[in-house]
Design an enzyme around this catalytic site. Sequence first.
Site, mmCIF file in Angstrom:
data_model
loop_
_atom_site.group_PDB
_atom_site.id
_atom_site.type_symbol
_atom_site.label_atom_id
_atom_site.label_comp_id
_atom_site.label_asym_id
_atom_site.label_seq_id
_atom_site.Cartn_x
_atom_site.Cartn_y
_atom_site.Cartn_z
ATOM 1 N N ASP A 35 0.565 -4.824 1.605
ATOM 2 C CA ASP A 35 1.389 -4.484 2.768
ATOM 3 C C ASP A 35 2.821 -4.181 2.350
ATOM 4 O O ASP A 35 3.436 -3.239 2.840
ATOM 5 C CB ASP A 35 1.375 -5.626 3.786
ATOM 6 C CG ASP A 35 0.027 -5.750 4.492
ATOM 7 O OD1 ASP A 35 -0.772 -4.786 4.416
ATOM 8 O OD2 ASP A 35 -0.207 -6.792 5.116
ATOM 9 N N HIS A 36 3.361 -4.965 1.429
ATOM 10 C CA HIS A 36 4.719 -4.723 0.940
ATOM 11 C C HIS A 36 4.811 -3.392 0.198
ATOM 12 O O HIS A 36 5.794 -2.666 0.341
ATOM 13 C CB HIS A 36 5.160 -5.866 0.016
ATOM 14 C CG HIS A 36 5.564 -7.104 0.741
ATOM 15 N ND1 HIS A 36 6.836 -7.324 1.194
ATOM 16 C CD2 HIS A 36 4.852 -8.194 1.116
ATOM 17 C CE1 HIS A 36 6.886 -8.495 1.813
ATOM 18 N NE2 HIS A 36 5.691 -9.047 1.776
ATOM 19 N N ASP A 37 3.793 -3.084 -0.586
ATOM 20 C CA ASP A 37 3.793 -1.836 -1.359
ATOM 21 C C ASP A 37 3.727 -0.604 -0.465
ATOM 22 O O ASP A 37 4.161 0.467 -0.866
ATOM 23 C CB ASP A 37 2.594 -1.802 -2.323
ATOM 24 C CG ASP A 37 2.793 -2.713 -3.531
ATOM 25 O OD1 ASP A 37 3.878 -3.315 -3.626
ATOM 26 O OD2 ASP A 37 1.882 -2.811 -4.354
#
EC number: 3.1.1.4
Length: 39
Positions: A35-37
């Site tokens: 999700d962060h990527d």
Amino acid sequence: GAFIMPGTLWCGAGNAASDYSQLGTEKDTDMCCRDHDHC
């Protein structure tokens, strides 16, 4: 190559997954990193 945390495909520099749906053995951690990527 880039360092990826053991058990994950998305945690670290870049990712080691061949496609977006692929996750490592540490799925919960990997989903968070994925999700962060993809912000």
